[in-house]
Each structure stands twice: as structure tokens, then as C-alpha cells.
Design a protein around this motif. Structure first.
Motif, PDB file in Angstrom:
ATOM      1  N   ALA A   1       0.837  -1.210   0.000  1.00  0.00           N
ATOM      2  CA  ALA A   1       0.000   0.000   0.000  1.00  0.00           C
ATOM      3  C   ALA A   1       0.869   1.255   0.000  1.00  0.00           C
ATOM      4  N   ASP A   2       1.895   1.288   0.866  1.00  0.00           N
ATOM      5  CA  ASP A   2       2.790   2.455   0.919  1.00  0.00           C
ATOM      6  C   ASP A   2       3.610   2.577  -0.357  1.00  0.00           C
ATOM      7  N   ILE A   3       4.057   1.443  -0.876  1.00  0.00           N
ATOM      8  CA  ILE A   3       4.853   1.441  -2.109  1.00  0.00           C
ATOM      9  C   ILE A   3       4.022   1.956  -3.276  1.00  0.00           C
ATOM     10  N   ASP A   4       2.812   1.425  -3.441  1.00  0.00           N
ATOM     11  CA  ASP A   4       1.961   1.855  -4.547  1.00  0.00           C
ATOM     12  C   ASP A   4       1.574   3.328  -4.419  1.00  0.00           C
ATOM     13  N   SER A   5       1.358   3.774  -3.195  1.00  0.00           N
ATOM     14  CA  SER A   5       1.052   5.185  -2.972  1.00  0.00           C
ATOM     15  C   SER A   5       2.211   6.071  -3.426  1.00  0.00           C
ATOM     16  N   LEU A   6       3.424   5.672  -3.078  1.00  0.00           N
ATOM     17  CA  LEU A   6       4.609   6.417  -3.497  1.00  0.00           C
ATOM     18  C   LEU A   6       4.772   6.375  -5.019  1.00  0.00           C
ATOM     19  N   LEU A   7       4.577   5.199  -5.597  1.00  0.00           N
ATOM     20  CA  LEU A   7       4.696   5.080  -7.053  1.00  0.00           C
ATOM     21  C   LEU A   7       3.704   5.992  -7.759  1.00  0.00           C
ATOM     22  N   LYS A   8       2.464   6.009  -7.285  1.00  0.00           N
ATOM     23  CA  LYS A   8       1.418   6.836  -7.921  1.00  0.00           C
ATOM     24  C   LYS A   8       1.805   8.310  -7.938  1.00  0.00           C
ATOM     25  N   LYS A   9       2.494   8.759  -6.880  1.00  0.00           N
ATOM     26  CA  LYS A   9       2.932  10.156  -6.810  1.00  0.00           C
ATOM     27  C   LYS A   9       3.997  10.477  -7.856  1.00  0.00           C
ATOM     28  N   HIS A  10       4.722   9.457  -8.290  1.00  0.00           N
ATOM     29  CA  HIS A  10       5.854   9.683  -9.199  1.00  0.00           C
ATOM     30  C   HIS A  10       5.602   9.195 -10.632  1.00  0.00           C
ATOM     31  N   LEU A  11       4.408   8.715 -10.900  1.00  0.00           N
ATOM     32  CA  LEU A  11       4.055   8.294 -12.259  1.00  0.00           C
ATOM     33  C   LEU A  11       3.410   9.474 -12.965  1.00  0.00           C
ATOM     34  N   GLU A  12       4.169  10.152 -13.780  1.00  0.00           N
ATOM     35  CA  GLU A  12       3.643  11.309 -14.493  1.00  0.00           C
ATOM     36  C   GLU A  12       2.840  10.843 -15.699  1.00  0.00           C
ATOM     37  N   ASN A  13       1.590  11.250 -15.732  1.00  0.00           N
ATOM     38  CA  ASN A  13       0.681  10.920 -16.831  1.00  0.00           C
ATOM     39  C   ASN A  13       0.476   9.418 -17.018  1.00  0.00           C
ATOM     40  N   TRP A  14       0.638   8.658 -15.957  1.00  0.00           N
ATOM     41  CA  TRP A  14       0.431   7.214 -16.009  1.00  0.00           C
ATOM     42  C   TRP A  14      -0.439   6.793 -14.850  1.00  0.00           C
ATOM     43  N   ASP A  15      -1.297   5.838 -15.105  1.00  0.00           N
ATOM     44  CA  ASP A  15      -2.075   5.213 -14.049  1.00  0.00           C
ATOM     45  C   ASP A  15      -1.393   3.889 -13.719  1.00  0.00           C
ATOM     46  N   ILE A  16      -1.244   3.596 -12.454  1.00  0.00           N
ATOM     47  CA  ILE A  16      -0.524   2.389 -12.038  1.00  0.00           C
ATOM     48  C   ILE A  16      -1.140   1.123 -12.628  1.00  0.00           C
ATOM     49  N   THR A  17      -2.447   1.131 -12.848  1.00  0.00           N
ATOM     50  CA  THR A  17      -3.123  -0.051 -13.393  1.00  0.00           C
ATOM     51  C   THR A  17      -2.784  -0.269 -14.868  1.00  0.00           C
ATOM     52  N   ARG A  18      -2.253   0.749 -15.530  1.00  0.00           N
ATOM     53  CA  ARG A  18      -1.907   0.632 -16.950  1.00  0.00           C
ATOM     54  C   ARG A  18      -0.460   0.222 -17.190  1.00  0.00           C
ATOM     55  N   LEU A  19       0.335   0.165 -16.127  1.00  0.00           N
ATOM     56  CA  LEU A  19       1.739  -0.224 -16.287  1.00  0.00           C
ATOM     57  C   LEU A  19       1.837  -1.680 -16.705  1.00  0.00           C
ATOM     58  N   ASN A  20       2.835  -1.972 -17.534  1.00  0.00           N
ATOM     59  CA  ASN A  20       3.018  -3.395 -17.850  1.00  0.00           C
ATOM     60  C   ASN A  20       3.548  -4.087 -16.594  1.00  0.00           C
ATOM     61  N   LYS A  21       3.250  -5.351 -16.467  1.00  0.00           N
ATOM     62  CA  LYS A  21       3.505  -6.092 -15.227  1.00  0.00           C
ATOM     63  C   LYS A  21       4.990  -6.231 -14.906  1.00  0.00           C
ATOM     64  N   VAL A  22       5.825  -6.280 -15.921  1.00  0.00           N
ATOM     65  CA  VAL A  22       7.276  -6.344 -15.695  1.00  0.00           C
ATOM     66  C   VAL A  22       7.739  -5.046 -15.032  1.00  0.00           C
ATOM     67  N   ASP A  23       7.370  -3.917 -15.622  1.00  0.00           N
ATOM     68  CA  ASP A  23       7.772  -2.626 -15.060  1.00  0.00           C
ATOM     69  C   ASP A  23       7.234  -2.455 -13.641  1.00  0.00           C
ATOM     70  N   LEU A  24       5.985  -2.857 -13.434  1.00  0.00           N
ATOM     71  CA  LEU A  24       5.368  -2.717 -12.119  1.00  0.00           C
ATOM     72  C   LEU A  24       6.111  -3.543 -11.063  1.00  0.00           C
ATOM     73  N   ALA A  25       6.453  -4.773 -11.392  1.00  0.00           N
ATOM     74  CA  ALA A  25       7.165  -5.629 -10.439  1.00  0.00           C
ATOM     75  C   ALA A  25       8.538  -5.038 -10.112  1.00  0.00           C
ATOM     76  N   VAL A  26       9.251  -4.562 -11.115  1.00  0.00           N
ATOM     77  CA  VAL A  26      10.578  -3.961 -10.886  1.00  0.00           C
ATOM     78  C   VAL A  26      10.450  -2.678 -10.072  1.00  0.00           C
ATOM     79  N   LEU A  27       9.481  -1.851 -10.414  1.00  0.00           N
ATOM     80  CA  LEU A  27       9.284  -0.599  -9.669  1.00  0.00           C
ATOM     81  C   LEU A  27       8.926  -0.862  -8.217  1.00  0.00           C
ATOM     82  N   ARG A  28       8.052  -1.813  -7.971  1.00  0.00           N
ATOM     83  CA  ARG A  28       7.658  -2.114  -6.589  1.00  0.00           C
ATOM     84  C   ARG A  28       8.840  -2.613  -5.768  1.00  0.00           C
ATOM     85  N   MET A  29       9.564  -3.569  -6.317  1.00  0.00           N
ATOM     86  CA  MET A  29      10.714  -4.131  -5.599  1.00  0.00           C
ATOM     87  C   MET A  29      11.760  -3.045  -5.332  1.00  0.00           C
TER      88      MET A  29
END
Length: 142
Positions: A62-90
Motif C-alpha cells: 500500500a505504501d509502495i503503490d502510494s509512493l509510485l502513484k505520486k511519481h508516475l507522471e501521466n500514467w495510471d498504475i493499473t496501466r503499467l506493464n507487469k514487468v515494469d510494475l514488479a521492478v518498480l515495486r521491488m
């Protein structure tokens, strides 16, 4: 530290698997999704570091996704490809909770994993997001 690199790849693969399957953390950290030959060859230290990354990322999602959402310019976290999302979260987990690892190493490893497993431009996107997170976290520290 080649073993750390392997551990990060293993953690990334587990987090990718978790994203598409929502498998329980216990299954992921037992590496039940690996074939038996790879499982038998798994180094104890590599497995321990990988487990830390997997469990820590999922526990703090929850904290990680919240931080990611703040730094995704013009992107919705649900639209990220799963590879990028897994790498970004880790990587975001590591930047947030593992102060002993230099941010430059975390970001370099993320770029390497994206170059190997992501799309052609994944590494550029992930680099930009992680660099933005790194800068915002540095501002918060004393």
C-alpha cells in the motif's frame, strides 16, 4: 555481488507472478513456482535476500503503490506493464526500507532487469520513476 543480482531477479519474478496470480506470500517465498532442479541449486543467502525483497514488498504494498502513484507522471498504475510494475515495486521497497543499499545500485539493478525482461524502453521509464523517488526520499532524510 552476482548473487544479489540473481536474488533480485528471483524476487522480481516472484512479484510478477504475485501480480498476475495473487499467490500467497508463503508460496512465493518457498519458491514453489520454480522447477525442482533450480530449487535444489538455490543458494541459501541468495534465497534469504530474495525472500526479504518479496515479503517486504508485499507487506508494504500500500505504501509502495502510494509512493509510485505520486511519481508516475501521466500514467495510471493499473496501466503499467507487469514487468515494469514488479521492478518498480521491488526497487521502491528497497529505496524506502533498505538504507544500507546505495540508491545508485538499486536503480542500476532495476535498469538491468528491465533491459533483460522488459520492453525496449522499460529501462528508461523505470529509471525516471526511481530517480524521482530517490530524490523525494533524500529530501525527507535529515
Amino acid at each position: 555481488m552476482a548473487s544479489r543480482r540473481k536474488a533480485r531477479i528471483l524476487a522480481f519474478q516472484a512479484l510478477y507472478f504475485w501480480e498476475v496470480s495473487k499467490a500467497p506470500v508463503e508460496e512465493l517465498t518457498a519458491f514453489a513456482w520454480l522447477d525442482e532442479e533450480k530449487l535444489l541449486k538455490l543458494d541459501i543467502e541468495l534465497a534469504a535476500f530474495s525472500r526479504l525483497l518479496i515479503a517486504g514488498t508485499i507487506e508494504n504494498i500500500a505504501d509502495i503503490d502510494s509512493l509510485l502513484k505520486k511519481h508516475l507522471e501521466n500514467w495510471d498504475i493499473t496501466r503499467l506493464n507487469k514487468v515494469d510494475l514488479a521492478v518498480l515495486r521491488m526497487s521502491a521497497y528497497t529505496l524506502m526500507y533498505q538504507d544500507e543499499i546505495p540508491p545508485s545500485i538499486i536503480i542500476d539493478e532495476a535498469i538491468g532487469i528491465c533491459r533483460e525482461f522488459g520492453s525496449d524502453d522499460s529501462y528508461k521509464f523505470v529509471n525516471g520513476v526511481l530517480d524521482s523517488i530517490r530524490k523525494s526520499l533524500n529530501k525527507k532524510s535529515p
